[in-house]
Write a protein that holds these residues in place. Structure first.
Motif, PDB file in Angstrom:
ATOM      1  N   VAL A  85       4.255  -7.914   0.876  1.00  0.00           N
ATOM      2  CA  VAL A  85       4.420  -7.511  -0.516  1.00  0.00           C
ATOM      3  C   VAL A  85       4.420  -5.988  -0.649  1.00  0.00           C
ATOM      4  CG1 VAL A  85       3.361  -7.589  -2.805  1.00  0.00           C
ATOM      5  CG2 VAL A  85       3.451  -9.656  -1.408  1.00  0.00           C
ATOM      6  N   VAL A  86       3.558  -5.327   0.118  1.00  0.00           N
ATOM      7  CA  VAL A  86       3.534  -3.860   0.101  1.00  0.00           C
ATOM      8  C   VAL A  86       4.870  -3.311   0.575  1.00  0.00           C
ATOM      9  CG1 VAL A  86       2.518  -1.839   1.220  1.00  0.00           C
ATOM     10  CG2 VAL A  86       1.039  -3.629   0.311  1.00  0.00           C
ATOM     11  N   ARG A  87       5.437  -3.925   1.596  1.00  0.00           N
ATOM     12  CA  ARG A  87       6.757  -3.493   2.080  1.00  0.00           C
ATOM     13  C   ARG A  87       7.815  -3.669   0.993  1.00  0.00           C
ATOM     14  NH1 ARG A  87      10.952  -6.217   5.561  1.00  0.00           N
ATOM     15  NH2 ARG A  87      12.147  -4.537   6.491  1.00  0.00           N
ATOM     16  N   MET A  88       7.710  -4.735   0.238  1.00  0.00           N
ATOM     17  CA  MET A  88       8.677  -4.974  -0.838  1.00  0.00           C
ATOM     18  C   MET A  88       8.589  -3.901  -1.913  1.00  0.00           C
ATOM     19  SD  MET A  88       8.273  -9.100  -1.419  1.00  0.00           S
ATOM     20  CE  MET A  88       9.174  -9.029  -2.975  1.00  0.00           C
ATOM     21  N   TYR A  89       7.368  -3.584  -2.339  1.00  0.00           N
ATOM     22  CA  TYR A  89       7.195  -2.742  -3.513  1.00  0.00           C
ATOM     23  C   TYR A  89       7.052  -1.254  -3.196  1.00  0.00           C
ATOM     24  CZ  TYR A  89       6.867  -6.716  -6.614  1.00  0.00           C
ATOM     25  OH  TYR A  89       7.173  -7.839  -7.344  1.00  0.00           O
ATOM     26  N   LEU A  90       6.567  -0.911  -2.008  1.00  0.00           N
ATOM     27  CA  LEU A  90       6.341   0.495  -1.694  1.00  0.00           C
ATOM     28  C   LEU A  90       7.268   1.028  -0.613  1.00  0.00           C
ATOM     29  CD1 LEU A  90       2.422   0.644  -1.767  1.00  0.00           C
ATOM     30  CD2 LEU A  90       4.061   1.091  -3.623  1.00  0.00           C
ATOM     31  N   GLY A  91       7.893   0.149   0.147  1.00  0.00           N
ATOM     32  CA  GLY A  91       8.811   0.595   1.187  1.00  0.00           C
ATOM     33  C   GLY A  91      10.201   0.847   0.629  1.00  0.00           C
ATOM     34  N   GLY A  92      11.153   1.070   1.518  1.00  0.00           N
ATOM     35  CA  GLY A  92      12.516   1.362   1.093  1.00  0.00           C
ATOM     36  C   GLY A  92      13.393   0.155   0.919  1.00  0.00           C
ATOM     37  N   ARG A  93      12.823  -1.021   1.082  1.00  0.00           N
ATOM     38  CA  ARG A  93      13.629  -2.247   1.080  1.00  0.00           C
ATOM     39  C   ARG A  93      14.403  -2.427  -0.224  1.00  0.00           C
ATOM     40  NH1 ARG A  93      14.410  -6.762   3.848  1.00  0.00           N
ATOM     41  NH2 ARG A  93      14.544  -8.775   2.817  1.00  0.00           N
ATOM     42  N   TYR A  94      13.794  -2.154  -1.358  1.00  0.00           N
ATOM     43  CA  TYR A  94      14.463  -2.333  -2.641  1.00  0.00           C
ATOM     44  C   TYR A  94      14.759  -1.002  -3.336  1.00  0.00           C
ATOM     45  CZ  TYR A  94      13.416  -7.341  -2.432  1.00  0.00           C
ATOM     46  OH  TYR A  94      13.358  -8.664  -2.067  1.00  0.00           O
ATOM     47  N   ARG A  95      14.513   0.098  -2.670  1.00  0.00           N
ATOM     48  CA  ARG A  95      14.724   1.398  -3.305  1.00  0.00           C
ATOM     49  C   ARG A  95      16.211   1.664  -3.501  1.00  0.00           C
ATOM     50  NH1 ARG A  95      11.690   5.688   0.190  1.00  0.00           N
ATOM     51  NH2 ARG A  95      13.478   6.880  -0.594  1.00  0.00           N
TER      52      ARG A  95
END
Length: 211
Positions: free
Chosen positions: A187-197
């Motif tokens: 979830v952290v990868r989804m919201y704080l990473g570049g995955r959806y940026r």
């Protein structure tokens, strides 16, 4: 910017919503992007573990099986072998359909809780990519959840052959903490990473169109 506009391009919110609806409608008719190998691996690995554990249970369980324990690891609930075998089937039937939730991107995108949702649903290529990203995340989360449920079946198989059906008290907290840790990282990868940026994915979409 015109009065009542919700964007720097001069669009009103009604125009923006119509554009989003049209993008989603058109994207619905296009082929879906294939899932990544990593997401498929997590899901297929969890299904392989589920199958292996189910076969193991069918071959080794006695007719009376502990299925619930107190906080100290002492069994306080029992089931028949058939009942214990039905549990993983129920777990799979409840968990696996979660993968289909990514289809909400095409039918009800406002129900999808993902970062930058309005940006993702503003053009057709973005909608198609958005569905793939959501699908991959759900596949991983579904796989992790199924592995947690499979671990409970492993405990049942272990306890069935222990004196009195007892298990170490710490076994369930450890499994739950491991699951929650992996889930939190995703979830952290989804919201704080570049995955959806938008800045990261805009370049990815441009690179795809250039090939």
């Amino acid at each position: 910017m015109r009065a009542g506009s919700g964007s720097s391009t001069g669009e009103s919110w009604q125009e923006r919503e119509r554009r989003r609806e049209e993008a989603v409608r058109r994207a619905r008719k296009l082929p879906r992007e294939p899932s990544s190998a990593r997401a498929r691996l997590v899901l297929w690995l969890s299904l392989a573990c589920w199958t292996g554990v189910l076969v193991w249970l069918a071959l080794t369980l006695p007719e009376r099986v502990p299925t619930h324990w107190s906080g100290s690891g002492v069994p306080d609930g029992w089931s028949s072998k058939a009942g214990a075998l039905a549990m993983p089937v129920v777990f799979l039937a409840i968990t696996l359909p979660l993968v289909l939730l990514s289809r909400l991107v095409f039918v009800a995108p406002d129900l999808v809780n993902a970062p930058h949702r309005e940006w993702w649903t503003s053009t057709v290529p973005r909608v198609v990519r958005f569905e793939r990203l959501v699908r991959e995340d759900i596949m991983v989360i579904t796989g992790l959840t199924l592995l947690l449920l499979v671990s409970a079946e492993v405990v049942i198989a272990y306890a069935a052959h222990q004196p009195g059906g007892a298990v170490p008290w710490w076994i369930f907290p450890v499994a739950l903490v491991a699951y929650l840790t992996l889930l939190t990282l995703r979830v952290v990868r989804m919201y704080l990473g570049g995955r959806y940026r938008p800045d990261v994915q805009e370049r990815a979409l441009q690179d795809r169109d250039a090939t």
